[in-house]
Design an enzyme around this catalytic site. Structure first.
Site, PDB file in Angstrom:
ATOM      1  N   ASP A   1       6.625  13.305 -74.708  1.00  0.00           N
ATOM      2  CA  ASP A   1       6.709  11.846 -74.805  1.00  0.00           C
ATOM      3  C   ASP A   1       6.757  11.271 -73.392  1.00  0.00           C
ATOM      4  OD1 ASP A   1       7.372   9.258 -76.134  1.00  0.00           O
ATOM      5  OD2 ASP A   1       8.045  10.567 -77.761  1.00  0.00           O
TER       6      ASP A   1
ATOM      7  N   HIS B   1       9.689   9.284 -86.353  1.00  0.00           N
ATOM      8  CA  HIS B   1      11.129   9.097 -86.203  1.00  0.00           C
ATOM      9  C   HIS B   1      11.563   7.629 -86.300  1.00  0.00           C
ATOM     10  CE1 HIS B   1       9.283   8.277 -82.417  1.00  0.00           C
ATOM     11  NE2 HIS B   1      10.408   7.788 -81.941  1.00  0.00           N
ATOM     12  N   ASP B   2      10.610   6.729 -86.490  1.00  0.00           N
ATOM     13  CA  ASP B   2      10.936   5.300 -86.632  1.00  0.00           C
ATOM     14  C   ASP B   2      10.709   4.789 -88.056  1.00  0.00           C
ATOM     15  OD1 ASP B   2      11.441   5.066 -83.851  1.00  0.00           O
ATOM     16  OD2 ASP B   2       9.309   4.722 -83.449  1.00  0.00           O
TER      17      ASP B   2
ATOM     18  N   ASP C   1       4.823   6.045 -75.314  1.00  0.00           N
ATOM     19  CA  ASP C   1       5.706   5.122 -76.032  1.00  0.00           C
ATOM     20  C   ASP C   1       5.258   3.672 -75.808  1.00  0.00           C
ATOM     21  OD1 ASP C   1       8.371   4.966 -77.486  1.00  0.00           O
ATOM     22  OD2 ASP C   1       8.799   3.658 -75.778  1.00  0.00           O
TER      23      ASP C   1
ATOM     24  N   ASN D   1      23.058  26.232 -79.385  1.00  0.00           N
ATOM     25  CA  ASN D   1      24.369  26.536 -78.788  1.00  0.00           C
ATOM     26  C   ASN D   1      25.533  25.912 -79.554  1.00  0.00           C
ATOM     27  OD1 ASN D   1      23.792  23.920 -78.155  1.00  0.00           O
ATOM     28  ND2 ASN D   1      24.443  24.044 -76.012  1.00  0.00           N
TER      29      ASN D   1
ATOM     30  N   ASP E   1      18.094  21.424 -79.502  1.00  0.00           N
ATOM     31  CA  ASP E   1      17.792  21.611 -78.080  1.00  0.00           C
ATOM     32  C   ASP E   1      16.506  22.419 -77.899  1.00  0.00           C
ATOM     33  OD1 ASP E   1      18.726  24.345 -78.533  1.00  0.00           O
ATOM     34  OD2 ASP E   1      20.716  23.406 -78.599  1.00  0.00           O
TER      35      ASP E   1
ATOM     36  N   ASP F   1      26.454  22.896 -80.536  1.00  0.00           N
ATOM     37  CA  ASP F   1      27.171  21.662 -80.176  1.00  0.00           C
ATOM     38  C   ASP F   1      26.765  20.522 -81.132  1.00  0.00           C
ATOM     39  OD1 ASP F   1      24.606  21.127 -79.347  1.00  0.00           O
ATOM     40  OD2 ASP F   1      25.132  20.558 -77.299  1.00  0.00           O
TER      41      ASP F   1
ATOM     42  N   GLU G   1       1.302   4.943 -78.673  1.00  0.00           N
ATOM     43  CA  GLU G   1       1.955   4.248 -79.794  1.00  0.00           C
ATOM     44  C   GLU G   1       1.561   2.780 -79.709  1.00  0.00           C
ATOM     45  OE1 GLU G   1       6.307   3.126 -81.664  1.00  0.00           O
ATOM     46  OE2 GLU G   1       6.037   3.290 -79.521  1.00  0.00           O
TER      47      GLU G   1
ATOM     48  N   ASP H   1      19.623  23.725 -83.330  1.00  0.00           N
ATOM     49  CA  ASP H   1      20.707  23.743 -82.341  1.00  0.00           C
ATOM     50  C   ASP H   1      20.997  25.189 -81.953  1.00  0.00           C
ATOM     51  OD1 ASP H   1      22.948  23.341 -80.834  1.00  0.00           O
ATOM     52  OD2 ASP H   1      24.253  22.835 -82.539  1.00  0.00           O
TER      53      ASP H   1
HETATM   54  C1  NOJ Z   1       9.136   3.427 -79.841  1.00  0.00           C
HETATM   55  C2  NOJ Z   1       9.884   4.677 -80.151  1.00  0.00           C
HETATM   56  O1  NOJ Z   1       9.173   5.435 -81.080  1.00  0.00           O
HETATM   57  C3  NOJ Z   1      11.244   4.251 -80.634  1.00  0.00           C
HETATM   58  O2  NOJ Z   1      11.968   5.317 -81.178  1.00  0.00           O
HETATM   59  C4  NOJ Z   1      11.967   3.614 -79.484  1.00  0.00           C
HETATM   60  O3  NOJ Z   1      13.202   3.097 -79.927  1.00  0.00           O
HETATM   61  C5  NOJ Z   1      11.148   2.467 -78.874  1.00  0.00           C
HETATM   62  N1  NOJ Z   1       9.763   2.798 -78.737  1.00  0.00           N
HETATM   63  C6  NOJ Z   1      11.656   2.105 -77.507  1.00  0.00           C
HETATM   64  O4  NOJ Z   1      11.322   3.098 -76.581  1.00  0.00           O
HETATM   65 CA    CA Z   2      22.571  22.169 -78.868  1.00  0.00          CA
END
Ligand code: NOJ
Ligand code: CA
Length: 545
Positions: free
Chosen positions: A101, A338-339, A203, A26, A32, A28, A273, A24
């Site tokens: 992405d 991240h999933d 995605d 700035n 970023d 908040d 993906e 981060d």
């Molecule tokens: C896959 C992404 O990796 C996930 O984070 C997202 O919620 C879904 N696709 C919908 O875009």
């Molecule tokens: Ca920020």
């Protein structure tokens, strides 16, 4: 054997950044683009070849950026297009490629296209999305279920039709069978390529083509087979018609042709993906002539039974499918993203070191999730701080993704150096930064960070590892997975111990070796493979002489 020189996206290592959580600039509480730029020296020192950024586009953030309201801009939370250009230039100056992405399956419901589309049945953009009449009894047009739970259809009172959303109702699906949609969405790729990006992570890539008749999905019969990842209501159906229609291959060929046209000056790349675990089906997304996606992500190391025989079977399955597809087909692996819950939480911190050695020595492009180089753990998220819509919509199933999205741990100060101490970060920083942070690990010669660095350096300088062939090794205990990577005369034996047992390895045919690295970073030198001791949770890379 003659070795082809591999492109950067084959021989290199990609590092995924979740922009909200990296740095981060700035104060908040939200990471970023300028924050990322400020950490490029760290990434260069770490030794990765490219970064992939999760979405930073304008978005109402219903799904934290995977609901996009403008494909060709930067959300003010993350900065500006000028900040983006600056980040790309700074990355390129350090020899780091930039992958962004691309979210083609759905927009935000706040995207001007959808706002128009929902205005009336006659609106020129009506067909840009998937609108259908209710059934005679008022029910949705078919039985499809949204990935995040509940019907995949939302009724729109004003125009008396349902629209399709494979994810949240705030994420309406685009209709890729409409030529204008396809044309406009391909222009989005050009926009970012012209700005200098080196590739795209696509995605839910195969969701963009569905059954043209939108037929009901078959019901999933009850089964004892463990699921890749239990997903609640979504598992009630076999997802035959709502994704992966064969027509998607044609779209992928068009995307590849577009990327090829941009690749004359330097190679551009696409990774889709695609959660498919029948390896021949999965490999089909490379295209029979390697003319579709550069690669579909391989999630084989995620949510697998973390045992040597299962991992070996998976790797051999992948290798087999690729060799049937095309002699030049090139694999790839990830330990998380991240999933998914973090690897160090899934398999434990001791195995996480071995897992890093495995990821960075398999045949295929590794994609590393930020923080895994430190062994970052899933964060503990108090109920009142939960943010992820998936977890909030289906509580109790462990589907929430906040734990793996907590801020990057830079140092041991309050908020881990991610943001100023007095600021509340968007998700809490884990309290373990005195051990798990860049600053804490940098000076410790045997830290996970220094292991990750050493492995990255070794992979980069070793053709056997970054582009060589793969062969399984027989004759090791069942707790051990062993394989050889080879390029020309250069041979590397990789030994991995999936248990907390000490293992005796006896491979007399391989003779003497030179141990180059142990995941403990505490030994090296001449070893006799007829009588080798692989310690608990240990991974080793050995030069065969
Ligand atoms: C896959 C992404 O990796 C996930 O984070 C997202 O919620 C879904 N696709 C919908 O875009
Ligand atoms: Ca920020």
């Amino acid at each position: 054997m003659a070795q082809k020189n591999r492109a950067w996206w084959q021989s290199g290592v990609i590092y995924q950044i979740y922009p909200r959580s990296y740095m981060d600039s700035n104060n908040d509480g939200i990471g970023d683009l300028k924050g990322i730029t400020s950490r490029l020296d760290y990434l260069q020192e770490l030794g990765i070849d490219a970064i992939w950024l999760s979405p930073f586009y304008p978005s109402p953030m219903a799904d934290f950026g995977y609901d996009i309201s403008d494909y060709c801009n930067v959300d003010p939370l993350f900065g500006t297009l000028a900040d983006f250009d600056e980040m790309v230039a700074a990355a390129h100056a350090r020899g780091i490629r930039v992958v962004v992405d691309y979210v083609p399956n759905h927009t935000s419901d706040q995207h001007p296209w959808f706002q128009e589309s929902r205005r009336s049945r006659q609106n020129p953009k009506r067909d840009w999305y998937v609108w259908r009449d209710p059934k005679a009894n008022g029910d949705p047009p078919n039985n499809w279920i949204s990935v995040f739970g509940g019907p995949a259809w939302e009724y729109d009172e004003a125009t008396g039709q349902y629209y399709l959303h494979s994810f949240l109702s705030q994420q309406p699906d685009l209709n890729w069978r409409n030529p204008e949609v396809k044309k406009t969405m391909l222009e989005v790729l050009r926009f970012w390529l012209d700005r200098g990006v080196d590739g795209f992570r696509i995605d839910v890539a195969h969701f963009i083509m569905k059954d043209p008749e939108l037929r009901d999905n078959p019901l999933q019969p009850p089964s004892d087979e463990p699921n890749w990842k239990p997903m609640g209501e979504y598992d009630r159906l076999i997802h035959l018609h709502d994704r992966g229609h064969p027509d998607v291959h044609g779209v992928f060929r068009e995307i590849r042709a577009l990327l090829n046209a941009y690749s004359t000056e330097r190679p551009r790349y696409s990774v889709g993906e695609i959660h498919v675990f029948d390896w021949d089906d999965w490999a089909s997304y490379y295209g029979r002539n390697l003319d579709e996606l550069h690669m579909p992500f391989n999630f084989g190391l995620v949510n697998i039974d973390w045992k040597a025989p299962a991992i070996r079977k998976m790797v051999e399955g992948v290798e087999g499918a690729l060799s049937r597809l095309h002699p030049e087909a090139w694999s790839n692996y990830v330990l998380g993203n991240h999933d998914e819950h973090r690897i160090a939480s899934r398999v434990g911190p001791e195995q996480a070191r071995m897992a890093m050695l495995l990821l960075l020595s398999l045949r295929g492009t590794p994609t590393l999730y930020y923080g895994d180089e430190l062994g970052m753990l899933d964060g503990d998220i108090p109920a009142d701080k939960e943010k992820d819509p998936w977890g909030l919509r289906q509580p109790g199933l462990g589907l929430g993704r906040d734990p793996e999205r907590t801020p990057m741990q830079w140092d041991a100060s309050v908020n881990g150096g991610f943001t100023a101490p007095e600021v509340e970060p968007w998700l809490p920083v884990s309290p373990n930064t005195s051990e798990i942070s860049v600053a804490a690990q940098r000076g410790n010669p045997r830290s996970m960070l220094n292991l990750s660095k050493a492995l990255l350096t070794m992979r980069r300088s070793t053709p056997a590892l970054n582009q060589g062939t793969y062969t399984s090794v027989e004759g090791v205990p069942p707790e051990c997975f062993a394989f050889i990577r080879q390029a020309g005369d250069q041979k590397r034996l990789v030994l991995t111990n999936f248990t907390s047992l000490d293992l005796r390895i006896s491979l007399p045919n391989l003779g003497q070796g030179n141990l180059l690295i142990s995941s403990y970073l505490d030994r090296a030198g001449r070893v006799d493979l007829a009588a080798f001791h692989l310690r608990e949770n240990e991974g080793c890379i050995i030069e065969l002489l």
